[in-house]
Design a protein around this motif. Sequence first.
Motif, PDB file in Angstrom:
ATOM      1  N   ASN A 341      18.866  34.226  21.146  1.00 21.30           N
ATOM      2  CA  ASN A 341      17.481  34.473  20.739  1.00 21.30           C
ATOM      3  C   ASN A 341      17.296  35.939  20.408  1.00 21.30           C
ATOM      4  N   LYS A 342      16.135  36.263  19.801  1.00 15.79           N
ATOM      5  CA  LYS A 342      15.757  37.661  19.646  1.00 15.79           C
ATOM      6  C   LYS A 342      14.266  37.800  19.919  1.00 15.79           C
ATOM      7  N   ILE A 343      13.895  38.995  20.394  1.00 17.52           N
ATOM      8  CA  ILE A 343      12.507  39.295  20.694  1.00 17.52           C
ATOM      9  C   ILE A 343      12.195  40.706  20.222  1.00 17.52           C
ATOM     10  N   GLY A 344      11.008  40.898  19.648  1.00 24.61           N
ATOM     11  CA  GLY A 344      10.568  42.219  19.208  1.00 24.61           C
ATOM     12  C   GLY A 344       9.427  42.721  20.070  1.00 24.61           C
ATOM     13  N   LYS A 345       8.820  43.806  19.641  1.00 24.86           N
ATOM     14  CA  LYS A 345       7.736  44.419  20.415  1.00 24.86           C
ATOM     15  C   LYS A 345       6.500  43.539  20.513  1.00 24.86           C
ATOM     16  N   ASP A 346       6.360  42.592  19.584  1.00 23.15           N
ATOM     17  CA  ASP A 346       5.189  41.718  19.630  1.00 23.15           C
ATOM     18  C   ASP A 346       5.349  40.585  20.637  1.00 23.15           C
ATOM     19  N   GLY A 347       6.539  40.469  21.228  1.00 20.84           N
ATOM     20  CA  GLY A 347       6.756  39.449  22.246  1.00 20.84           C
ATOM     21  C   GLY A 347       7.108  38.080  21.705  1.00 20.84           C
ATOM     22  N   LYS A 348       7.198  37.947  20.399  1.00 17.77           N
ATOM     23  CA  LYS A 348       7.547  36.653  19.813  1.00 17.77           C
ATOM     24  C   LYS A 348       9.059  36.437  19.916  1.00 17.77           C
ATOM     25  N   ILE A 349       9.422  35.264  20.411  1.00 16.93           N
ATOM     26  CA  ILE A 349      10.833  34.929  20.585  1.00 16.93           C
ATOM     27  C   ILE A 349      11.266  33.966  19.491  1.00 16.93           C
ATOM     28  N   GLU A 350      12.369  34.299  18.838  1.00 16.96           N
ATOM     29  CA  GLU A 350      12.931  33.435  17.807  1.00 16.96           C
ATOM     30  C   GLU A 350      14.301  32.954  18.265  1.00 16.96           C
ATOM     31  N   LYS A 351      14.474  31.634  18.296  1.00 17.34           N
ATOM     32  CA  LYS A 351      15.767  31.069  18.656  1.00 17.34           C
ATOM     33  C   LYS A 351      16.672  31.101  17.432  1.00 17.34           C
ATOM     34  N   LEU A 352      17.868  31.683  17.595  1.00 14.98           N
ATOM     35  CA  LEU A 352      18.774  31.894  16.463  1.00 14.98           C
ATOM     36  C   LEU A 352      19.865  30.843  16.361  1.00 14.98           C
ATOM     37  N   THR A 353      20.146  30.127  17.438  1.00 17.74           N
ATOM     38  CA  THR A 353      21.119  29.041  17.403  1.00 17.74           C
ATOM     39  C   THR A 353      20.431  27.769  17.880  1.00 17.74           C
ATOM     40  N   ASN A 354      20.878  26.646  17.361  1.00 12.88           N
ATOM     41  CA  ASN A 354      20.288  25.381  17.781  1.00 12.88           C
ATOM     42  C   ASN A 354      21.334  24.336  18.146  1.00 12.88           C
ATOM     43  N   LYS A 355      22.569  24.747  18.170  1.00 14.84           N
ATOM     44  CA  LYS A 355      23.660  23.824  18.476  1.00 14.84           C
ATOM     45  C   LYS A 355      23.933  23.820  19.974  1.00 14.84           C
ATOM     46  N   VAL A 382      35.935  32.378  18.333  1.00 12.81           N
ATOM     47  CA  VAL A 382      34.982  33.334  17.777  1.00 12.81           C
ATOM     48  C   VAL A 382      34.276  32.675  16.595  1.00 12.81           C
ATOM     49  N   TYR A 383      32.943  32.843  16.558  1.00 11.54           N
ATOM     50  CA  TYR A 383      32.129  32.265  15.494  1.00 11.54           C
ATOM     51  C   TYR A 383      31.273  33.341  14.842  1.00 11.54           C
ATOM     52  N   LYS A 384      30.956  33.115  13.577  1.00  8.53           N
ATOM     53  CA  LYS A 384      29.998  33.951  12.860  1.00  8.53           C
ATOM     54  C   LYS A 384      28.717  33.148  12.691  1.00  8.53           C
ATOM     55  N   LEU A 385      27.577  33.777  13.027  1.00  9.23           N
ATOM     56  CA  LEU A 385      26.292  33.119  12.846  1.00  9.23           C
ATOM     57  C   LEU A 385      25.757  33.452  11.462  1.00  9.23           C
ATOM     58  N   GLU A 386      25.509  32.423  10.684  1.00 12.15           N
ATOM     59  CA  GLU A 386      25.037  32.592   9.315  1.00 12.15           C
ATOM     60  C   GLU A 386      23.585  32.156   9.205  1.00 12.15           C
ATOM     61  N   PRO A 387      22.917  32.434   8.096  1.00  9.27           N
ATOM     62  CA  PRO A 387      21.499  32.071   7.943  1.00  9.27           C
ATOM     63  C   PRO A 387      21.254  30.583   8.179  1.00  9.27           C
ATOM     64  N   GLY A 388      20.058  30.290   8.697  1.00  8.23           N
ATOM     65  CA  GLY A 388      19.688  28.904   8.939  1.00  8.23           C
ATOM     66  C   GLY A 388      20.350  28.303  10.156  1.00  8.23           C
ATOM     67  N   CYS A 389      20.709  29.126  11.119  1.00 10.39           N
ATOM     68  CA  CYS A 389      21.373  28.681  12.355  1.00 10.39           C
ATOM     69  C   CYS A 389      22.744  28.057  12.099  1.00 10.39           C
ATOM     70  N   ASN A 390      23.313  28.308  10.931  1.00  6.94           N
ATOM     71  CA  ASN A 390      24.640  27.785  10.638  1.00  6.94           C
ATOM     72  C   ASN A 390      25.709  28.645  11.305  1.00  6.94           C
ATOM     73  N   GLU A 391      26.762  27.967  11.759  1.00  6.21           N
ATOM     74  CA  GLU A 391      27.831  28.665  12.459  1.00  6.21           C
ATOM     75  C   GLU A 391      29.158  28.438  11.752  1.00  6.21           C
ATOM     76  N   LYS A 392      29.918  29.503  11.607  1.00  4.56           N
ATOM     77  CA  LYS A 392      31.230  29.405  10.972  1.00  4.56           C
ATOM     78  C   LYS A 392      32.303  29.788  11.978  1.00  4.56           C
ATOM     79  N   GLN A 393      33.218  28.873  12.240  1.00  2.00           N
ATOM     80  CA  GLN A 393      34.303  29.168  13.165  1.00  2.00           C
ATOM     81  C   GLN A 393      35.306  30.100  12.496  1.00  2.00           C
ATOM     82  N   ILE A 394      35.637  31.194  13.191  1.00  7.34           N
ATOM     83  CA  ILE A 394      36.521  32.214  12.622  1.00  7.34           C
ATOM     84  C   ILE A 394      37.949  32.078  13.149  1.00  7.34           C
TER      85      ILE A 394
END
Length: 667
Positions: A341-355, A382-394
């Motif tokens: 996840n990530k959080i900024g100063k506004d306190g809004k939490i965004e989930k970056l992975t869904n798997k 090791v994985y790379k996180l790509e846009p749209g919660c997509n994951e690429k195995q490295i």
Amino acid sequence: MEKLTISDLLKFKFVSNISFSPNGKLVGFVVHTMNEEENNYTSNIWILDTETEKMFQLTSFGKEKSFIWLNDESILFSEIREEKDKKRMENGEMFTIFYKINVNGGEAEKYFEVPFLIRKIEKLSDEMFVLLSTYSKYIPDFSNIEEKDKQEILKKLKEEKDYEVIDEIPFWSNGEGFTNKKRARLYLFNLRENKFMPITDELTNVHHFDVSQDRKKILFVSNRYENKMEIRSDLFLYDIENNSLEKLTHEELFEYVYAYFLDDSIIFAGSNMKKYGINENPKFYLLELSTKNVKLLTPEFDLSVWNSVGSDCRYGSNKNAVVDGEYLYFVTTEWNSSYLNKIGKDGKIEKLTNKGGSIDGFDVKNGKIYFVGLRDYKLQEVYKLEPGCNEKQITEFNEWVLKERKISKPERFTFFSDDGVEIEGWIIKPVDFDNSKKYPAILDIHGGPKTVYGEVFFHEMQVWANEGYVVMFTNPRGSDGRGNEFADIRGKYGTVDYEDLMKFVDEALKRYPFIDKDKLGVTGGSYGGYMTNWIIGHTDIFKAAVSQRSIANWISKFGTTDIGYYFVEDQHLANPWDNFEKLWWHSPMKYANKVKTPTLFIHSDEDYRCWLVEGIQMFTALKYFGVDAKLVIFKGENHELSRSGKPKHRLRRLQEITDWFNKYLKS
């Protein structure tokens, strides 16, 4: 396809310490493998080019467990390579040697030495570093001592090894041994002048630190204590240029999980523990440096900020929070998986992975994210996180396991407790499953209790599935991932959690008629060992049990273990003086005279979390009452035997458990 065996554990690769270079073009990480002959772990640094996705092994000495980036082309790591340095260490001298290696090629060269055992190092400039060191006033600084004087001091230190002088609690720590008056102390180190300046005093224990982007300030979380450590911590800001220390603690009784610089502010996570005790989930706060005002960002947030998903296929350490740009990136555990996840100063939490699965470690640079994960029932990669919660195995370090070994994936189902709480659980069918056959089954109970089982690779469970067992596991109340109310079983150990476990077994027997109800086994470690001890004193439906690193008696645990005096009181809302009977009521020893189940006890002699006396008590009781019992003690191991113990010891542990179940469930 061949069956997965106990010894296949020796071939697995474990990944840790994933970290971006300063410019974000390279990613470094450490790959660990087991060395059966030396009975240890081999660790080497690998480098990945994020543009070409080509990678290579940088080091080959086998001892490089961690590192930091000095610049875009050089890495710094600690190691003892030369024989003369190994002998110095064996003689009792305390020091850390750092080596530098260029990622473009060449041999590692000795960079500098410090007269401390270093836990963490951070670069401030080419000349200045921050060191987190193990400190004790009883450990001398050898850097400015003449050789003849040094030998005399080393002789006295060797003599002192016959004694332990204790005047505080806790006086030992699992994995660290005796810790009386030892602290994790912060220093500034001037490389050019070879000078050290302590930032914290002799009694302050630093748990975490962060360096500001301009490298002029240090933020740290610490706990100062003398005689008795209380469960609380403080937040401090150190100004390097002015050599000034400012206390930022915003609430007197508070436990800070971590704190990071975020532009002109500080973002931190923590809890005042008022409602749910020491296991209360933290919330996020923002502290403005200009005004020192503190704002609660996430009043409704109710998750842990770490990865609680259990597995016996990890080794090494990883980051669980990182600041990049305007955001703090962090991990949460939700139901049976962990997420980024990530959080900024506004306190809004965004989930970056869904798997589903687990995020075991990660790093972020300029918005790019690479992580170490357990995915699709594979081992770590090791994985790379790509846009749209997509994951690429490295990487493909462990691809051979699914391709060459028989694996049985978990099947999830949910049910409701008698009082209406939804509980999740799984079974793993035996490999080469035949629906017309009946199979013995093993109930595996997780530790914690505030951890979770999930759909990730678990070696021991797959071994049992390959041995012809159904493996059953569940997340009863007390587990993580579902908020404070679900996790809070303070004062209830052995009641609602026991009911959930037994209801789960009943549900599994109803849903899966191929499970032989007359051939059930039960095992677990730590809290799972406690529940194993509790279960065999309250039911005889299990024909065999294996209790690992267990708790038998909350009164003895209170007075002997590294966390006992505060954990027991917090979790049972009682201590031996104000409610002796309550602690005894929740102790499996009280019911040991009712046990009929043959039980194997597994314990390590340096397990100070659940000390050896816990296993000895239950073993003695069962022998006294004529129940078949066996105790296997692993010398030189601690509470982490099943996760990071010596390779041969890990194999022996699993063989002992499997043989015990085979003896009683397959005859």
